[in-house]
Design a protein around this motif. Sequence first.
Motif, PDB file in Angstrom:
ATOM      1  N   PRO A  53     -18.844   2.568  14.593  1.00 48.39           N
ATOM      2  CA  PRO A  53     -18.463   3.985  14.478  1.00 48.39           C
ATOM      3  C   PRO A  53     -18.252   4.398  13.021  1.00 48.39           C
ATOM      4  N   ASN A  54     -18.165   5.688  12.813  1.00 52.47           N
ATOM      5  CA  ASN A  54     -17.713   6.237  11.534  1.00 52.47           C
ATOM      6  C   ASN A  54     -16.198   6.080  11.456  1.00 52.47           C
ATOM      7  N   ILE A  55     -15.658   6.123  10.245  1.00 50.74           N
ATOM      8  CA  ILE A  55     -14.200   6.119  10.129  1.00 50.74           C
ATOM      9  C   ILE A  55     -13.628   7.361  10.807  1.00 50.74           C
ATOM     10  N   ASP A  56     -12.396   7.273  11.254  1.00 53.89           N
ATOM     11  CA  ASP A  56     -11.744   8.395  11.926  1.00 53.89           C
ATOM     12  C   ASP A  56     -11.684   9.628  11.028  1.00 53.89           C
TER      13      ASP A  56
ATOM     14  N   GLN B 281      -8.057   2.451   6.268  1.00 58.15           N
ATOM     15  CA  GLN B 281      -6.894   1.804   6.870  1.00 58.15           C
ATOM     16  C   GLN B 281      -6.667   2.218   8.329  1.00 58.15           C
ATOM     17  N   GLN B 282      -6.719   3.505   8.628  1.00 60.74           N
ATOM     18  CA  GLN B 282      -6.442   3.967   9.990  1.00 60.74           C
ATOM     19  C   GLN B 282      -7.446   3.402  10.991  1.00 60.74           C
ATOM     20  N   THR B 283      -8.735   3.482  10.654  1.00 60.29           N
ATOM     21  CA  THR B 283      -9.768   2.978  11.561  1.00 60.29           C
ATOM     22  C   THR B 283      -9.673   1.465  11.710  1.00 60.29           C
TER      23      THR B 283
ATOM     24  N   HIS C 175      -6.702  -8.514  -0.154  1.00 59.40           N
ATOM     25  CA  HIS C 175      -5.268  -8.558   0.123  1.00 59.40           C
ATOM     26  C   HIS C 175      -4.817  -7.740   1.327  1.00 59.40           C
ATOM     27  N   TYR C 176      -5.565  -6.706   1.696  1.00 59.54           N
ATOM     28  CA  TYR C 176      -5.088  -5.794   2.731  1.00 59.54           C
ATOM     29  C   TYR C 176      -6.021  -5.669   3.941  1.00 59.54           C
ATOM     30  N   PHE C 177      -7.243  -6.187   3.851  1.00 58.23           N
ATOM     31  CA  PHE C 177      -8.216  -6.060   4.936  1.00 58.23           C
ATOM     32  C   PHE C 177      -8.844  -7.424   5.250  1.00 58.23           C
ATOM     33  N   PRO C 178      -8.048  -8.398   5.612  1.00 56.91           N
ATOM     34  CA  PRO C 178      -8.567  -9.762   5.775  1.00 56.91           C
ATOM     35  C   PRO C 178      -9.512  -9.938   6.958  1.00 56.91           C
TER      36      PRO C 178
ATOM     37  N   GLN D 146       0.841  -1.176   0.000  1.00 57.00           N
ATOM     38  CA  GLN D 146       0.000   0.000   0.000  1.00 57.00           C
ATOM     39  C   GLN D 146       0.889   1.242   0.000  1.00 57.00           C
ATOM     40  N   PRO D 147       0.284   2.413  -0.263  1.00 57.78           N
ATOM     41  CA  PRO D 147       1.078   3.645  -0.183  1.00 57.78           C
ATOM     42  C   PRO D 147       1.762   3.830   1.167  1.00 57.78           C
ATOM     43  N   ASN D 148       1.141   3.306   2.247  1.00 61.61           N
ATOM     44  CA  ASN D 148       1.753   3.450   3.575  1.00 61.61           C
ATOM     45  C   ASN D 148       2.693   2.302   3.902  1.00 61.61           C
ATOM     46  N   GLY D 149       2.947   1.424   2.933  1.00 60.35           N
ATOM     47  CA  GLY D 149       3.894   0.342   3.136  1.00 60.35           C
ATOM     48  C   GLY D 149       3.289  -0.942   3.654  1.00 60.35           C
ATOM     49  N   THR D 150       1.948  -0.991   3.814  1.00 59.61           N
ATOM     50  CA  THR D 150       1.312  -2.195   4.317  1.00 59.61           C
ATOM     51  C   THR D 150       1.494  -3.340   3.333  1.00 59.61           C
ATOM     52  N   GLN D 151       1.886  -4.492   3.851  1.00 61.61           N
ATOM     53  CA  GLN D 151       2.071  -5.653   3.008  1.00 61.61           C
ATOM     54  C   GLN D 151       0.750  -6.384   2.801  1.00 61.61           C
TER      55      GLN D 151
END
Length: 436
Positions: A291-294, A338-340, A380-383, A120-125
Motif C-alpha cells: 500500500p501507499n503510506i497512510d 512511522q504511522q503506516t 535505529h527506529y525501523f528495524p 523520535q519527535p513522537n517519543g519512539t525509542q
Amino acid sequence: MNRQSPNEDWQQTEKSQQVLNQKHHRNPRQWYRSRTRKIKVSFVYRTLTSVLLFCFSATLISGCGNQASTRSESPEGHAAKGPTSTMMRELTPPPAQIFTPAPHATTKASPSPSQGNGTQPNGTQPNTLSASQTVYYGVHVSLIDMSLVSSFEANAHKPVAIVMWYQHWGETDGYQYFQPAWMNAVRAHGSIPLVTWDPWDPTLGANQPTYALQNIINGNFDSYIVKWAQASKAWGHPYFLRFAHEMNGNWNPWSEPVNGNKAGQFVLAWRHVHAILTAQGLTNVTWVWSPNIDFSSSMPLRELYPGDSYVDWVAMDGYNWGNIGSWHTWESFSALFQQTYNEMLAITSKPMMIGEMASTEQAGNKAAWIADAYNSQLPHYFPHIRAVIWFDQDKETDWRIESSFTAQNAFATAIQSRMYISNWYASLNVSPIPVP
C-alpha cells in the motif's frame, strides 16, 4: 682533561669508602657482610621473579590456545543463527566490480541515539539493529536497461541487491508478458528482480471499467495470468512480485473507492490471482503486498490485507514532496513512514520493505533527508524494514539521488554501511525470498 692512573683511582676509592664507613659508624668488615647479604637477597628475589613470570606466561599461552581451539571447533558458529545465513552460504558472489569509495558527506544526519536524546519527535525509542540484521538495498530506474542501473551504481559507489520495474496488464506490445530476458539480466548482475505487476492501461487513469476488480474476480484475465505463471515457472528462479500496489489510494483502477469497485473486492481479486499461480505449480514467486503510506482519505489497511497465507512480504510507498502542490509540506522520513509502519506491525509479522521512496530538493535539504533516513532512522527506529527501494527517476520532480551533488554525496556515503546488502544474489535459489 687530566686523567688519574689506575692506582690513584683505587686509592681514591678506598679513601672514599673509609669516610663513608666512619660516617655510618661501621667498619670495613661490617660493610662487607652487609653488601654480601644484599647480593644474596637480590639473587633470591630475581630467582623468584623469574619463576613467577614463567608460570604466568605458561598460563596465558595455554588460555589463548584453548580460545583458538574453541573457535576452530565451530567455524560457522555465529553464521548459523537462522535461515538467512543458510541462504548466504548457497550464494555465489558475482565477479568483483571496482567502485570508487564515496567521498565524505558534507551534510549531517539527524542525531543518533548516541548523539542526541535517542527519541523520535513522537517519543519512539531507538531499536538498535543486531549485528546480523541487514537490509536489501535496491533501485528503480526509468527504463529496463542495465546500463542505467550500472550508472546509478557508479554514482552510489555500490551495486544494488534489488532492481525494481513495472509491468502492466494493458500493454499491447508484448511487454505485458513475463520477460525472462530482463529477469536473466538482473540475476546475472547479482541482483534480485522485483516486478510491480499492475492490472491497468497506464495511459488511461483510474477510471478503467475493463480492469474493474469484479472482472478480475470473474476470470476475465485468467488466460493472461496463466500465461504469466507458465513463463515464470519455466524461468524458475526467485523474484519479488508486487501485485496491484498502492491499493489504499484513489488513483488506480484496482482501488475500491474508484472504477465502480466495492468494499472487499480487492482481497477477493488478490486471492483469485494468487490461486491461479498456485494452481500452475508456481513456487518461485515472493508475493509483496504494497500500500501507499497512510494519508487523510486513504483506506484502512486491515480491510485490504489478503491474509498471511497469501502474502510473503509487506511494503509501503512514501515520498517527501516538499512544497510541490498546495497539499504537501516538507516531511522527514519518520513523519512519512512511522504511522503506516506501526499499523502494518499490528496487522502482520511478515518481513517489511519500502517499495518506493524518494525526496524532492524543493523546500528543504534533500541531502540531510537522505542521511537521516539511511544513517539514523532505518537502523535505529525501523528495524522491521529489511529492504529499501529508491525511486531514481526525474518525474513529478527530480527524485533521483543525482538531483544535486550534495544529495548524491549523502546517499553514496550512507549506503556504504555494511547494513545495506549489495548484489550477492546471482545464485539465489530460496523462495519465498528470506530476509537478508
